[in-house]
Design an enzyme around this catalytic site. Structure first.
Site, mmCIF file in Angstrom:
data_model
loop_
_atom_site.group_PDB
_atom_site.id
_atom_site.type_symbol
_atom_site.label_atom_id
_atom_site.label_comp_id
_atom_site.label_asym_id
_atom_site.label_seq_id
_atom_site.Cartn_x
_atom_site.Cartn_y
_atom_site.Cartn_z
ATOM 1 N N CYS A 96 14.010 56.724 77.513
ATOM 2 C CA CYS A 96 13.593 55.366 77.850
ATOM 3 C C CYS A 96 13.267 54.659 76.538
ATOM 4 C CB CYS A 96 12.385 55.382 78.781
ATOM 5 S SG CYS A 96 11.899 53.720 79.245
ATOM 6 N N CYS A 236 15.800 46.595 77.885
ATOM 7 C CA CYS A 236 16.205 47.962 78.210
ATOM 8 C C CYS A 236 16.841 48.663 76.992
ATOM 9 C CB CYS A 236 17.182 47.980 79.389
ATOM 10 S SG CYS A 236 17.432 49.641 80.029
HETATM 11 O O1 PYC Z 1 14.126 50.705 77.921
HETATM 12 O O2 PYC Z 1 15.530 52.378 78.213
HETATM 13 C C1 PYC Z 1 14.732 51.549 78.643
HETATM 14 C C2 PYC Z 1 14.442 51.527 80.089
HETATM 15 C C3 PYC Z 1 15.004 52.292 81.058
HETATM 16 C C4 PYC Z 1 14.418 51.916 82.270
HETATM 17 C C5 PYC Z 1 13.510 50.922 82.001
HETATM 18 N N1 PYC Z 1 13.545 50.688 80.661
#
Ligand code: PYC
Length: 310
Positions: A96, A236
């Site tokens: 993550c 993300c």
């Molecule tokens: O930042 O990799 C990330 C992530 C995955 C799910 C929520 N954030």
């Protein structure tokens, strides 16, 4: 501490932060006994034997669908500052990106790390995180790659959608030709729309894909739907890694060139990559802010002690 039926009230010490708007709840004390073994084995044990602990920490009434949990564990590789297992409202993550930035901010808040480079072990490999002097964190992610280009998916009630499937520490289906407005005012519809795509992608031969990433065809504005139907408030980190792998494979971004990925709430990560054989090593940079430290009380007399499960 005892409750009224004399069973023990378990204490779990957590530190909350947010990275570009997306919360990370780091468990620093009171986690389940996962024993020794690789982080992948310990994640499996977590899932098989202590899954209700996951739900207690991140789900309502103590959390919400948006929370990502991070359980700090002893690393197997002693060069690492910590091991970490990430989890969410419905299960477990490989890596993550926003969560790693949150873990680094948490370790800095606790005085456990200084600015500089620190290795962090995850169930899918070791990432190298650098705490910068200005509190930003750069995460050199695990090798990332595009597995399939231009896959055609028939989405019931929507039609045909083309996209790429890529690994950035989690599996993503990334598409641009969706015709949707990527704005916070449209977020409920985007959740529903992306969920339909997720189901069709899984049914049409790609059961491993659990994140859907919608892009603006003209810039880096994005929307990411997470496995438990919450949308990522951050850009993300693993999704940005997956995106970089597609841009790299298409020759649209050069090694070392900066890509700024923007989330649906307008927050940004800066990212770049270097080639490692056929795969890329992405580096994602962002900042996290610690915003709470508290003790969760798990009282077995509480009918929702283990969270409102999905
Ligand atoms: O930042 O990799 C990330 C992530 C995955 C799910 C929520 N954030």
């Amino acid at each position: 501490m005892q409750n009224k039926t004399n069973s023990t009230v378990r204490k779990v010490v957590i530190i909350d932060s947010h990275t570009a708007g997306e919360p990370t709840r780091v468990v620093i004390e009171g986690g389940p006994p996962l024993g020794k073994g690789t982080l992948a084995q310990r994640r499996e044990k977590f899932q098989k034997k202590f899954d209700r602990f996951r739900s207690a920490v991140v789900n309502e009434p103590r959390g919400s669908d948006v929370y990502v949990g991070a359980l700090l564990v002893e690393p197997t590789d002693q060069t690492c500052a910590t091991g970490v297992i990430f989890f969410n409202n419905v299960g477990y993550l490989g890596m993550c990106g926003h969560g790693t930035i949150g873990v680094m901010a948490t370790l800095a808040h606790l005085g456990k790390i200084e600015p500089g480079t620190h290795r962090i072990e995850t169930p899918v490999g070791i990432v190298v995180a650098t705490l910068l002097e200005d509190a930003r964190v750069s995460v050199e992610n695990i090798p990332s790659y595009r597995a399939h280009k231009d896959v055609l998916i028939n989405v019931p009630d929507i039609g045909q959608i083309r996209g790429d499937i890529a690994w950035g520490g989690n599996w993503f289906f990334l598409c641009e030709n969706h015709g949707q407005e990527l704005g916070l005012n449209n977020v409920e519809h985007l959740v529903d729309f992306a969920w339909h795509i997720r189901q069709a992608v899984n049914e049409q031969g790609y059961p491993e894909v659990d994140h859907i990433e919608l892009f603006s065809p003209s810039d880096s504005h994005s929307f990411v739907l997470c496995p438990g139907k919450a949308y990522d408030r951050s850009p993300c980190g693993t999704g940005t890694s997956a995106k970089l792998s597609c841009l790299a494979a298409d020759g649209k971004l050069k090694e070392g060139e900066i890509w700024t990925q923007e989330s649906i709430v307008g927050s940004k990560f800066e990212a770049k990559f270097r080639w490692e054989g056929e795969k890329i090593i992405p580096t994602i940079t962002g900042i996290a802010f610690v915003n709470a430290r508290s003790t969760l009380l798990l009282n077995e007399d509480d009918p929702f002690c283990w969270g409102i499960a999905h």
